[in-house]
Each structure stands twice: as C-alpha cells, then as structure tokens.
Scaffold this active site. Structure first.
Site, PDB file in Angstrom:
ATOM      1  N   THR A 125       0.819  -1.221   0.000  1.00  0.00           N
ATOM      2  CA  THR A 125       0.000   0.000   0.000  1.00  0.00           C
ATOM      3  C   THR A 125       0.852   1.270   0.000  1.00  0.00           C
ATOM      4  O   THR A 125       1.881   1.350   0.671  1.00  0.00           O
ATOM      5  CB  THR A 125      -0.909  -0.008   1.247  1.00  0.00           C
ATOM      6  N   GLU A 126       0.357   2.262  -0.741  1.00  0.00           N
ATOM      7  CA  GLU A 126       1.019   3.572  -0.805  1.00  0.00           C
ATOM      8  C   GLU A 126      -0.024   4.658  -0.564  1.00  0.00           C
ATOM      9  O   GLU A 126      -1.225   4.407  -0.741  1.00  0.00           O
ATOM     10  CB  GLU A 126       1.625   3.798  -2.197  1.00  0.00           C
ATOM     11  N   GLY A 130      -4.178   2.395  -2.560  1.00  0.00           N
ATOM     12  CA  GLY A 130      -4.622   1.462  -1.524  1.00  0.00           C
ATOM     13  C   GLY A 130      -5.531   0.419  -2.139  1.00  0.00           C
ATOM     14  O   GLY A 130      -5.121  -0.691  -2.470  1.00  0.00           O
ATOM     15  N   SER A 131      -6.793   0.809  -2.377  1.00  0.00           N
ATOM     16  CA  SER A 131      -7.744  -0.121  -2.989  1.00  0.00           C
ATOM     17  C   SER A 131      -7.322  -0.503  -4.402  1.00  0.00           C
ATOM     18  O   SER A 131      -7.705  -1.563  -4.895  1.00  0.00           O
ATOM     19  CB  SER A 131      -9.136   0.504  -3.026  1.00  0.00           C
ATOM     20  N   GLN A 277     -36.752 -12.153  26.219  1.00  0.00           N
ATOM     21  CA  GLN A 277     -36.758 -12.616  24.824  1.00  0.00           C
ATOM     22  C   GLN A 277     -35.900 -11.721  23.908  1.00  0.00           C
ATOM     23  O   GLN A 277     -35.256 -12.208  22.982  1.00  0.00           O
ATOM     24  CB  GLN A 277     -38.189 -12.669  24.290  1.00  0.00           C
ATOM     25  N   GLY A 338     -23.343  -0.321  30.457  1.00  0.00           N
ATOM     26  CA  GLY A 338     -22.224   0.584  30.776  1.00  0.00           C
ATOM     27  C   GLY A 338     -20.926  -0.165  31.031  1.00  0.00           C
ATOM     28  O   GLY A 338     -19.830   0.312  30.695  1.00  0.00           O
ATOM     29  N   GLU A 361      -6.452  -5.574   3.794  1.00  0.00           N
ATOM     30  CA  GLU A 361      -6.460  -6.654   2.783  1.00  0.00           C
ATOM     31  C   GLU A 361      -7.668  -6.515   1.844  1.00  0.00           C
ATOM     32  O   GLU A 361      -8.267  -7.498   1.420  1.00  0.00           O
ATOM     33  CB  GLU A 361      -6.385  -8.029   3.432  1.00  0.00           C
ATOM     34  N   THR A 363     -10.907  -3.453   1.368  1.00  0.00           N
ATOM     35  CA  THR A 363     -12.085  -3.054   2.149  1.00  0.00           C
ATOM     36  C   THR A 363     -13.280  -3.953   1.786  1.00  0.00           C
ATOM     37  O   THR A 363     -13.248  -4.675   0.784  1.00  0.00           O
ATOM     38  CB  THR A 363     -12.456  -1.590   1.823  1.00  0.00           C
ATOM     39  N   GLU A 365     -15.902  -2.967   0.478  1.00  0.00           N
ATOM     40  CA  GLU A 365     -16.361  -2.544  -0.862  1.00  0.00           C
ATOM     41  C   GLU A 365     -15.532  -3.237  -1.948  1.00  0.00           C
ATOM     42  O   GLU A 365     -16.059  -3.665  -2.977  1.00  0.00           O
ATOM     43  CB  GLU A 365     -16.259  -1.014  -1.005  1.00  0.00           C
TER      44      GLU A 365
HETATM   45  C1  LIG Z   1      -3.898  -1.455  10.627  1.00  0.00           C
HETATM   46  C2  LIG Z   1      -3.566  -1.529   9.173  1.00  0.00           C
HETATM   47  C3  LIG Z   1      -2.659  -2.488   8.754  1.00  0.00           C
HETATM   48  C4  LIG Z   1      -2.304  -2.566   7.402  1.00  0.00           C
HETATM   49  N1  LIG Z   1      -1.309  -3.436   7.017  1.00  0.00           N
HETATM   50  C5  LIG Z   1      -0.855  -3.395   5.735  1.00  0.00           C
HETATM   51  C6  LIG Z   1       0.289  -4.165   5.345  1.00  0.00           C
HETATM   52  O1  LIG Z   1       0.907  -4.889   6.149  1.00  0.00           O
HETATM   53  N2  LIG Z   1       0.713  -4.069   4.070  1.00  0.00           N
HETATM   54  C7  LIG Z   1       0.087  -3.289   3.130  1.00  0.00           C
HETATM   55  O2  LIG Z   1       0.538  -3.248   1.989  1.00  0.00           O
HETATM   56  N3  LIG Z   1      -1.004  -2.540   3.471  1.00  0.00           N
HETATM   57  C8  LIG Z   1      -1.483  -2.580   4.750  1.00  0.00           C
HETATM   58  N4  LIG Z   1      -2.561  -1.796   5.117  1.00  0.00           N
HETATM   59  C9  LIG Z   1      -3.250  -1.003   4.112  1.00  0.00           C
HETATM   60  C10 LIG Z   1      -4.670  -1.479   3.799  1.00  0.00           C
HETATM   61  O3  LIG Z   1      -4.650  -2.688   3.088  1.00  0.00           O
HETATM   62  C11 LIG Z   1      -5.386  -0.348   3.052  1.00  0.00           C
HETATM   63  O4  LIG Z   1      -5.620   0.682   4.005  1.00  0.00           O
HETATM   64  C12 LIG Z   1      -6.695  -0.793   2.423  1.00  0.00           C
HETATM   65  O5  LIG Z   1      -6.456  -1.670   1.354  1.00  0.00           O
HETATM   66  C13 LIG Z   1      -7.528   0.386   1.911  1.00  0.00           C
HETATM   67  O6  LIG Z   1      -6.765   1.259   1.152  1.00  0.00           O
HETATM   68  P1  LIG Z   1      -6.812   2.847   1.478  1.00  0.00           P
HETATM   69  O7  LIG Z   1      -6.550   3.006   2.934  1.00  0.00           O
HETATM   70  O8  LIG Z   1      -5.884   3.545   0.545  1.00  0.00           O
HETATM   71  O9  LIG Z   1      -8.285   3.263   1.205  1.00  0.00           O
HETATM   72  P2  LIG Z   1      -8.859   3.872  -0.173  1.00  0.00           P
HETATM   73  O10 LIG Z   1      -8.450   2.993  -1.301  1.00  0.00           O
HETATM   74  O11 LIG Z   1      -8.489   5.322  -0.246  1.00  0.00           O
HETATM   75  O12 LIG Z   1     -10.418   3.749   0.061  1.00  0.00           O
HETATM   76  C14 LIG Z   1     -11.225   4.778   0.637  1.00  0.00           C
HETATM   77  C15 LIG Z   1     -12.682   4.334   0.548  1.00  0.00           C
HETATM   78  O13 LIG Z   1     -13.043   4.217  -0.824  1.00  0.00           O
HETATM   79  C16 LIG Z   1     -13.674   2.963  -1.035  1.00  0.00           C
HETATM   80  N5  LIG Z   1     -13.456   2.531  -2.417  1.00  0.00           N
HETATM   81  C17 LIG Z   1     -12.289   2.305  -3.041  1.00  0.00           C
HETATM   82  N6  LIG Z   1     -12.486   1.887  -4.307  1.00  0.00           N
HETATM   83  C18 LIG Z   1     -13.833   1.884  -4.496  1.00  0.00           C
HETATM   84  C19 LIG Z   1     -14.688   1.559  -5.590  1.00  0.00           C
HETATM   85  N7  LIG Z   1     -14.195   1.166  -6.760  1.00  0.00           N
HETATM   86  N8  LIG Z   1     -16.028   1.656  -5.411  1.00  0.00           N
HETATM   87  C20 LIG Z   1     -16.550   2.063  -4.235  1.00  0.00           C
HETATM   88  N9  LIG Z   1     -15.790   2.364  -3.154  1.00  0.00           N
HETATM   89  C21 LIG Z   1     -14.451   2.288  -3.283  1.00  0.00           C
HETATM   90  C22 LIG Z   1     -13.025   2.050  -0.022  1.00  0.00           C
HETATM   91  O14 LIG Z   1     -13.816   0.893   0.205  1.00  0.00           O
HETATM   92  C23 LIG Z   1     -12.945   2.962   1.183  1.00  0.00           C
HETATM   93  O15 LIG Z   1     -14.177   2.964   1.845  1.00  0.00           O
HETATM   94  C24 LIG Z   1      -2.929  -1.704   6.463  1.00  0.00           C
HETATM   95  C25 LIG Z   1      -3.851  -0.763   6.898  1.00  0.00           C
HETATM   96  C26 LIG Z   1      -4.154  -0.645   8.227  1.00  0.00           C
HETATM   97  C27 LIG Z   1      -5.089   0.466   8.659  1.00  0.00           C
END
Ligand SMILES: Cc1cc2nc3c(=O)[nH]c(=O)nc-3n(C[C@H](O)[C@H](O)[C@H](O)COP(=O)(O)OP(=O)(O)OC[C@H]3O[C@@H](n4cnc5c(N)ncnc54)[C@H](O)[C@@H]3O)c2cc1C
Length: 381
Positions: A125-126, A130-131, A277, A338, A361, A363, A365
């Site tokens: 991830t950068e 991300g996604s 219930q 609480g 890994e 989201t 979505e």
């Molecule tokens: C605690 C933690 C540990 C992690 N560990 C690692 C690791 O070891 N190695 C690594 O490489 N990464 C790691 N990550 C990164 C993680 O995999 C990413 O944060 C994740 O994949 C989401 O990418 P982003 O944060 O850039 O979100 P974004 O891609 O910016 O997404 C923002 C929002 O847009 C939504 N979205 C994106 N594309 C679409 C679409 N086409 N349609 C509709 N909605 C969309 C997403 O679902 C999200 O709600 C880690 C993150 C955290 C917080």
C-alpha cells in the site's frame, strides 16, 4: 466439501489453543494499554513453530491444510488480535516468497521464517494506491548491476520490527499491473527510513509505519521474475483473506464467550438478562452470524487446498466474517450495558480491534467488487 481435519492437525490446533490461553491472552490487555509491540507473544508462537503454519514441510512449515491453519489463526485472534495481525502480516510476506520467489530464494528465506528466527513485512500500500495497488508510484530502476528503489509506502504492518520487507514496486510504469515486481529488502538497508508507529484505533499491540525509500539493492533482491509481482500479490491476498476471515472468527468468538456468561449472571429486575426474549433473539442473531461466517471461512479454506481458484470464496468469507465480527462485538458490548464501555473488560477492545477487518487486505467494498465480477462472469458463461 470436506471440513474435517486429521488427528495430527487437531493436535497442532490444540497446542495453539493452549499457548494462546496461557501466554497470548495474558499479554493482550497490556499490549493494548501500553501500545507496545507484541514481541513476547510472537516469540512464544515462534518457539512452537507457528510462524510457519502457512508453509509446506520442505520449507520448515508444518505442512497442514488451510482448515487447520484457519483454526490456529482463529485461536490466536481470540486471545490477542494484535498478535494475529502481526502473524498474518508475516504470512503475507512468506507467502510472497513461496508463490513468487525462485526455489533458491525459498530455500534461503523460508526455513528461518518458519522457525521464528526472521519476521517479515508485506509492503504494497502507498498513499496514492490502496484499494487500487496497480496505481503504485514506487519505482525500481536498474542501476549498477542492481536496482534503485525510490518511493514510499504506508500502513505497513511489522515494517520496523521485521527482518525483511517484501516490497512491491513498478519496474515498467507503462505496463500498469503487468509492470510490478517484488523485492526483498533486508533490515538495515541504507536509504529505508520509517515513521513513528501510527496511532491506531485498535490492534494497538501491532504496529504500522510509513516508509520512505531511496535505496540500492543487488540484482538478487528481485523476488522471482521481473514484472510478475502483481500476480503474486493478488494470489497472496487471496490466501490472506481467508486468514482475515479466521481472525474475525477469533475476535467474534471471544466476544460471544463474554456475552454468554454475562447474560446469565446479570440480574435485571426479577430475572437474569438471559431470560428476556429480546436478549435471546440477540444471542440467536449473534450465533447465526458466527456460524455462517465460520462455514464460509471453512469453504474458502477447503477450496484453497483444492488447488482451484478461490478468489471468490476468500473474498466472500472475508466480507461476511469481517462484517459479522463487527455486528457480534457491538452486540456483546451492548449486552454489557455501561460495563461494556469500561476498559476493565475487553469488550471495547474487541470493538476497536474488529473495525480494521472491514478495511485491510481490501475493504468490504473491494470484496464486493471481486465477488460481483466473479458472479456476473459465471452467470454469463
Ligand atoms: C492497521 C492496518 C494495517 C495494514 N497493514 C498493511 C500491510 O501490512 N501491508 C500493506 O501493503 N497494506 C497494509 N494496510 C493497508 C490497507 O490494506 C489499506 O488501508 C486498504 O487496502 C484500503 O486502502 P486505502 O486506505 O488507501 O483506502 P482507499 O483505497 O483510499 O479507500 C477509501 C474508501 O473508498 C472505497 N473505495 C475504493 N475503491 C472503491 C470503488 N471502486 N467503489 C466504491 N468504493 C471504493 C473504499 O472501500 C474505502 O471505503 C494496512 C492498513 C491498516 C489500517
């Protein structure tokens, strides 16, 4: 579909449950409160060989199936989700070597990873990718019989504690996803700098960092074949999503255990909370969610072992189990009133730890994109 595990695998799962109960559970609250890395718990798992449960025997692993492996990850997560996160990030790194590396690289790295001597991190991830990791901007360019890597990564679990990072970078920027390669970056490589650990909502015993890279690596650092990195990363994430589903089961199971005990103990007016219930229906919903999540996880694990493609099954299990874990942990906290909000109990930690399962890994979505694509494709055939 066969969901049975054999006697040897059961003995391994039992041993995992034991160390989780005796060591990991005892450390979990301290890690959370002090935001300190789960080193002792990883060491305890390493000493028993659990850092290599994703690996075949020839590379020092136990050679167990994914069903048993998921049961181990569930046990670890039930005791300490931070440790499960650090452990599964290590699996992402070692799976990268297993899937994408040459035979010599597997021999060189994997046995020491399995024994717990080496800890890995997975750098995909950068900030701008991300996604959609194919948008990554980190570049690897040939220089002096090796590679110059320039760029940045963020949110990388274990990065500073790890002995190596499997880092993904663009080797052919014109080729999109087909122009990405993986590299082995050993600890201490000059030109790799780390941020302080990020302040996270949950998983506070696991660490994530931002990395800045301007470093030179020898030619041998290229993992496997040039430009094959994206395929490797996607296969690794298919495997990893089964583990996130198992992590979800672990946290959900721990929350359920607290809730079931509590509703019998807590008196509300003339009778225990469990006699109402509204409570019974809530417990039934929690149970149904848990069972469905477990079955989907088992199906994905069995499919993973069958040698067939399992992207659809792992995405479905990850989506459902992560969402179910959110529902179950929230319901367990609510049943405590609480008291659930007070930090003496781990209910609020479970809620915080569970939240990331719907994000990393891929989201929820992104899982829906993978699932709908596969389902629509199958329907058109
Ligand atoms: C605690 C933690 C540990 C992690 N560990 C690692 C690791 O070891 N190695 C690594 O490489 N990464 C790691 N990550 C990164 C993680 O995999 C990413 O944060 C994740 O994949 C989401 O990418 P982003 O944060 O850039 O979100 P974004 O891609 O910016 O997404 C923002 C929002 O847009 C939504 N979205 C994106 N594309 C679409 C679409 N086409 N349609 C509709 N909605 C969309 C997403 O679902 C999200 O709600 C880690 C993150 C955290 C917080």
């Amino acid at each position: 579909m066969n969901f049975e595990i054999d006697a040897t695998e059961q003995a391994i799962v039992d041993a995992a449950e034991r160390v989780c109960r005796e060591v990991l559970a005892a450390n979990a609250q301290r890690y959370d409160e002090t935001e300190s890395f789960c080193a002792e718990s990883l060491k305890a798992l390493g000493e028993l060989g659990f850092m290599g449960i994703n690996l075949p025997e020839q590379y020092g692993g136990f050679g167990i199936g994914s069903l048993a492996m998921s049961a181990v990850v569930e046990a670890v997560s039930a005791a300490c989700a931070s440790t499960a996160s650090a452990l599964t990030a290590h699996f992402l790194a070692t799976d990268s070597i297993l899937i994408g590396g040459t035979e010599a690289q597997r021999q060189e790295w994997l046995p020491r990873c399995a024994s717990g001597e080496l800890l890995g991190a997975f750098g995909l991830t950068e900030p701008a990718a991300g996604s959609n990791p194919a948008d990554m901007r980190t570049r690897a360019v040939r220089e002096n019989d090796g590679w110059r890597i320039r760029g940045s990564k963020h949110y990388i679990t274990n990065a500073r504690e790890a002995d190596f990072i499997v880092l993904y970078a663009k080797t052919d920027p014109e080729a999109g996803a087909r122009g990405i390669s993986a590299f082995m970056i050993p600890r201490g490589t000059e030109g790799v700098t780390f941020s302080n650990p990020e302040k996270t909502m949950g998983l506070r015993g696991s660490t994530i960092y931002e990395l800045a890279l301007d470093c030179w690596l020898p030619a041998s650092a290229l993992l496997g074949q040039e430009n094959h990195g994206f395929r490797t990363a996607m296969e690794v994430l298919d495997r990893g999503r089964v583990e996130v589903a198992a992590m979800s089961l672990g946290i959900a199971r721990a929350a359920m255990e607290y809730a079931l005990k509590w509703v019998d103990e807590r008196q509300i007016g003339p009778k225990p909370l469990s006699a109402y219930q509204g409570t019974q229906w809530r417990i039934a919903d929690m149970h149904a969610q848990f069972e469905a999540a477990r079955l989907l996880t088992m199906k994905a694990a069995a499919r993973r072992d069958s040698g067939q493609r399992f992207s659809l099954e792992s995405a479905t299990a990850k989506l459902f189990a992560a969402e179910a874990c959110g529902f179950i942990t929230d319901a367990a906290l609510q049943l405590h009133g609480g008291y659930g909000y007070i930090r003496d109990l781990p209910l609020e930690r479970f809620v915080r730890d569970a939240r990331i399962l719907r994000i990393f890994e891929g989201t929820s979505e992104v899982q829906k994109i993978i699932i709908s694509r596969a389902v629509l494709e199958a329907a058109r055939q």
